[in-house]
Design an enzyme around this catalytic site. Structure first.
Site, short mmCIF file in Angstrom:
data_model
loop_
_atom_site.label_atom_id
_atom_site.label_comp_id
_atom_site.label_asym_id
_atom_site.label_seq_id
_atom_site.Cartn_x
_atom_site.Cartn_y
_atom_site.Cartn_z
N GLN A 1 34.89 -36.80 -3.13
CA GLN A 1 35.44 -37.77 -4.08
C GLN A 1 36.65 -38.47 -3.45
O GLN A 1 36.64 -38.65 -2.25
CB GLN A 1 35.79 -37.10 -5.43
CG GLN A 1 34.58 -36.62 -6.21
CD GLN A 1 34.02 -35.31 -5.73
OE1 GLN A 1 34.74 -34.34 -5.65
NE2 GLN A 1 32.75 -35.26 -5.41
N ASP B 1 32.87 -42.49 -1.71
CA ASP B 1 31.87 -43.16 -0.87
C ASP B 1 32.49 -44.11 0.15
O ASP B 1 31.92 -45.14 0.50
CB ASP B 1 30.85 -43.92 -1.77
CG ASP B 1 30.20 -42.99 -2.77
OD1 ASP B 1 29.96 -41.82 -2.42
OD2 ASP B 1 29.94 -43.42 -3.91
N LYS C 1 33.55 -40.80 4.18
CA LYS C 1 34.21 -39.55 4.59
C LYS C 1 33.30 -38.71 5.48
O LYS C 1 33.74 -38.09 6.43
CB LYS C 1 34.63 -38.74 3.36
CG LYS C 1 35.65 -39.45 2.48
CD LYS C 1 35.95 -38.66 1.22
CE LYS C 1 34.79 -38.59 0.27
NZ LYS C 1 34.40 -39.87 -0.36
P1 GDP Z 1 31.21 -40.56 1.58
O1 GDP Z 1 30.79 -40.02 0.27
O2 GDP Z 1 32.64 -40.97 1.61
O3 GDP Z 1 30.88 -39.65 2.74
O4 GDP Z 1 30.37 -41.90 1.81
P2 GDP Z 1 28.78 -42.10 1.52
O5 GDP Z 1 28.03 -41.42 2.61
O6 GDP Z 1 28.45 -41.74 0.12
O7 GDP Z 1 28.67 -43.66 1.59
C1 GDP Z 1 29.03 -44.37 2.73
C2 GDP Z 1 27.81 -45.15 3.23
O8 GDP Z 1 28.23 -46.10 4.18
C3 GDP Z 1 26.78 -44.29 3.94
O9 GDP Z 1 25.52 -44.82 3.71
C4 GDP Z 1 27.18 -44.41 5.40
O10 GDP Z 1 26.08 -44.22 6.29
C5 GDP Z 1 27.63 -45.84 5.44
N1 GDP Z 1 28.67 -46.14 6.43
C6 GDP Z 1 29.74 -45.40 6.81
N2 GDP Z 1 30.52 -46.10 7.66
C7 GDP Z 1 29.93 -47.30 7.81
C8 GDP Z 1 30.28 -48.50 8.54
O11 GDP Z 1 31.30 -48.57 9.21
N3 GDP Z 1 29.42 -49.57 8.41
C9 GDP Z 1 28.28 -49.51 7.67
N4 GDP Z 1 27.51 -50.59 7.59
N5 GDP Z 1 27.94 -48.42 6.97
C10 GDP Z 1 28.76 -47.34 7.04
P1 IMO Z 2 31.73 -38.59 -2.65
O1 IMO Z 2 32.30 -37.30 -2.13
C1 IMO Z 2 31.70 -41.52 -5.87
C2 IMO Z 2 32.36 -39.97 -9.94
C3 IMO Z 2 31.21 -40.05 -10.92
C4 IMO Z 2 32.00 -40.24 -12.22
C5 IMO Z 2 33.21 -39.33 -11.99
C6 IMO Z 2 33.08 -37.95 -12.62
O2 IMO Z 2 30.33 -38.84 -2.19
O3 IMO Z 2 32.66 -39.72 -2.41
P2 IMO Z 2 31.69 -35.78 -11.96
O4 IMO Z 2 30.21 -35.55 -11.83
O5 IMO Z 2 32.46 -35.50 -10.71
O6 IMO Z 2 32.28 -35.09 -13.15
O7 IMO Z 2 31.85 -37.37 -12.26
O8 IMO Z 2 33.34 -39.20 -10.59
N1 IMO Z 2 32.02 -39.27 -8.65
C7 IMO Z 2 31.86 -39.89 -7.48
N2 IMO Z 2 31.86 -41.22 -7.18
N3 IMO Z 2 31.56 -40.59 -4.89
C8 IMO Z 2 31.58 -39.27 -5.18
O9 IMO Z 2 31.58 -38.33 -4.23
C9 IMO Z 2 31.69 -38.87 -6.53
N4 IMO Z 2 31.73 -37.68 -7.16
C10 IMO Z 2 31.94 -37.94 -8.46
O10 IMO Z 2 30.37 -41.16 -10.65
O11 IMO Z 2 32.47 -41.56 -12.30
MG MG Z 3 29.33 -40.32 -1.21
#
Ligand code: GDP
Ligand code: IMO
Ligand code: MG
Length: 426
Positions: A224, A13, A16
Site C-alpha cells: 500500500q 501501485d 514498489k
Molecule cells: P506496486 O503495487 O507498487 O508494486 O505496483 P504494481 O505492480 O501494482 O503496479 C505497477 C505497474 O507498473 C506494474 O504493472 C509494473 O510492471 C509497472 N511498472 C513499474 N515501473 C514501471 C515503469 O517505469 N514503466 C512502466 N511502463 N511500467 C512500470
Molecule cells: P499495493 O501494495 C492500491 C486500497 C483499496 C481500498 C483501500 C482499503 O499493490 O500498492 P483494504 O482491502 O486494504 O482494506 O482496502 O486500500 N488498497 C490498495 N490500493 N494498491 C494496494 O496495494 C492496495 N491495497 C489496498 O483499493 O481503497
Molecule cells: Mg500493486
C-alpha cells in the site's frame, strides 16, 4: 549494515515491487512489514511477469531470504497457493520465513469485510474484500489468531471457538448471513494448511537482527502507501495498517536507528483504486489515455485505477512522514508523447493558497489544484539507460520533482522490465 525501507508515497501501485526487486540484488533479507494479499506487486524479469501478493519481491534472487514480518496479516491458503504458483514457474520459495507473530486472516474476516462494504452502500470504501480490515481489527481487539497458533491445535481451537461465537452472532444478527462452521475452519487450517505453513514459520525478528549484526543488508518492503496509511492517510479511505516508514520498524521488529535509507516510490502521475478524495484526479480522454498506456488496472482485483497529475503537495508530505532520503520515480515512459505535463504545486482553498497537505479532510475534498505546466517530450525513452540520454524536457520534469520534494530522485523507471531504469547522480 543498516536497513533500507521501500515505501509508496501515493495511494499504492507506484511500482514498489519492481523497485524492491531492483534494489534487492545484493540484499540478504527482504521483509514485508505490513498489509496482506490486498497488495499486488509486479516484477518483470526477461519479459516474464510475476505478481506477488504476500511473498516479498526479493524472492526472485536465489541468494535473498524473503521474510513475512509480524506486521503482516496472512491468509495461509493464499500463501500456499502463491508459493505453489511460484514453484511451478521455477522460483525456489524454500527460503521463505513467516513470522509466528503475524496474524491470520480467517474466513469470517472475508465475510465481515464484504458485509461491511455492503452495508455502507454508496459510502463504501472500495476495499479489496480480502478481510484485511477485520483481521487488523481483531488484532487490536486482542482476539486475533496468529500464525504460531497453527502449530498448536489445542490453542488454535480454543481461540477459534471464542472468536467464532462473536463473529457468527454479528454475521447472523447484524448482517443476516449464515453462521460459519467451526469444524470446517479448524479442519482447513489445522489439517490442510498447517502442515504446509508450519515449516515456514520462524523467529523473523531474530533473523533480521542476526543479519543486521552480521553487517548484512536488510530491505523492508512496504505494501500500500503513505496516503492509505491508517493514521496518516485519507481516513476512512485507507487500509488498516501503517505502510509509512514508522510501520516498517514495528512490522519487522527494529528501531528507527536501524534504518538509514528510505526510498520513496512515486509514479510520474498518480493513481488511486477504491474510493476517497483525490485533488488532481483526471477524467475524460486524458484519463483514458493514462489508464491505457500505463495499464492502470488493479493487479489483483482488475479494477480500473483512477488517474491524475502528479501531486507535489502530497509528495512533500510523504517525504516528511517517512523521512524519505531519495525518490524512485516510476513510469516516466507513460507520459511520453503528451504535448505538456502538469504537476500540482499547491492547493487553492477558496482563494487561499495551501502549500501543505491539509490535515482536515473536508479541506482536502474542496481544494482545487494549482498546476505548473511543463513541456512534454516525443522521444521513446523506454530503452534509455543513462540520464544524459533522456530528452531535456523529461530531465527537467525529474528535476522539478526533486526540487519540490527536497530530496534527490535517484532512479527513474522507463518501462516495467527489471533493466528499464535510469540512475541519476545525487
Ligand atoms: P506496486 O503495487 O507498487 O508494486 O505496483 P504494481 O505492480 O501494482 O503496479 C505497477 C505497474 O507498473 C506494474 O504493472 C509494473 O510492471 C509497472 N511498472 C513499474 N515501473 C514501471 C515503469 O517505469 N514503466 C512502466 N511502463 N511500467 C512500470
Ligand atoms: P499495493 O501494495 C492500491 C486500497 C483499496 C481500498 C483501500 C482499503 O499493490 O500498492 P483494504 O482491502 O486494504 O482494506 O482496502 O486500500 N488498497 C490498495 N490500493 N494498491 C494496494 O496495494 C492496495 N491495497 C489496498 O483499493 O481503497
Ligand atoms: Mg500493486
Amino acid at each position: 549494515m543498516p536497513a533500507t525501507v521501500v515505501v509508496g508515497t501515493q495511494w499504492g501501485d507506484e511500482g514498489k515491487g519492481k523497485l524492491t526487486d531492483l534494489l534487492a540484488k545484493d540484499v540478504r533479507l527482504v521483509v514485508r512489514y505490513q498489509g496482506g494479499h490486498n497488495a499486488g506487486h509486479t516484477v518483470v524479469v526477461d519479459g516474464e511477469s510475476f505478481t506477488l501478493q504476500l511473498v516479498p519481491s526479493g524472492v526472485l534472487y536465489p541468494s535473498t531470504v524473503p521474510v513475512i514480518g509480524n506486521g503482516v496479516v496472512v491468509d495461509p491458503a493464499v500463501l500456499v497457493a502463491e508459493c505453489d504458483a511460484l514453484e511451478a514457474r521455477g522460483v525456489d520459495t524454500s527460503r521463505l520465513v513467516v513470522s509466528g507473530n503475524a496474524h491470520l486472516i480467517m474466513p469470517y474476516h472475508y465475510e465481515l469485510d464484504r458485509a461491511t462494504e455492503r452495508s455502507l452502500g454508496r459510502n463504501k470504501l472500495g476495499t479489496t474484500k480480502r478481510g484485511i480490515g477485520p483481521a487488523y481489527a481483531d488484532k487490536a481487539a486482542r482476539v486475533g489468531l496468529r500464525v504460531q497458533d497453527l502449530l498448536d491445535a489445542r490453542i488454535f481451537r480454543q481461540k477459534l471457538e471464542i472468536a467464532l461465537r462473536e463473529k457468527n452472532a454479528v454475521l447472523a444478527r447484524v448482517h443476516n448471513r449464515l453462521a460459519l462452521d467451526e469444524e470446517e475452519i479448524a479442519h482447513r487450517y489445522l489439517d490442510e494448511l498447517a502442515p504446509r505453513v508450519g515449516p515456514m514459520v520462524g523467529d523473523a525478528v531474530a533473523l533480521v537482527h542476526d543479519a543486521l549484526d552480521a553487517g548484512e543488508h536488510v530491505m523492508l518492503e512496504g505494501a500500500q502507501a503513505t496516503f492509505l496509511d491508517l493514521d496518516h492517510g485519507t481516513y476512512p479511505f485507507v487500509t488498516s495498517s501503517n505502510p509509512t516508514a514508522g510501520g516498517a520498524c514495528v512490522g519487522a521488529g527494529i528501531g528507527p536507528r536501524d534504518v538509514d535509507r528510505v526510498v520513496g516510490i512515486a509514479k510520474s502521475y498518480v493513481t488511486r483504486v477504491g474510493a476517497g478524495p483525490f485533488p488532481t484526479e483526471l477524467h475524460g480522454e486524458l484519463a483514458d489515455l493514462l489508464v491505457e498506456r500505463g495499464h492502470e488496472y488493479g493487479t489483483n482485483t482488475g479494477r480500473r485505477r483512477r488517474p491524475g497529475w502528479l501531486d507535489l503537495v502530497m509528495l512533500r508530505h510523504a517525504v516528511r512522514l517517512n523521512s524519505v532520503s531519495e525518490i524512485a520515480l516510476t513510469k516516466l515512459d507513460v507520459l511520453t508523447g503528451l504535448p505538456s505535463v502538469k504537476v500540482c504545486v499547491a492547493y487553492d482553498d477558496s482563494g487561499e493558497r495551501l502549500e501543505r497537505f491539509p490535515y482536515h479532510q473536508s479541506v482536502l475534498h474542496r481544494v482545487v489544484p494549482v498546476y505548473e505546466e511543463m513541456p512534454g517530450w516525443e522521444e521513446d525513452i523506454s530503452g534509455v539507460t543513462r540520464a544524459e540520454e533522456l530528452p531535456a524536457a523529461a530531465r527537467d520534469y525529474v528535476g522539478r520533482i526533486a526540487a519540490a520534494a527536497g530530496v534527490p530522485v535517484s532512479l527513474v523507471g522507463v518501462g516495467p522490465g527489471r533493466e528499464q531504469f535510469v540512475r541519476f547522480a545525487a
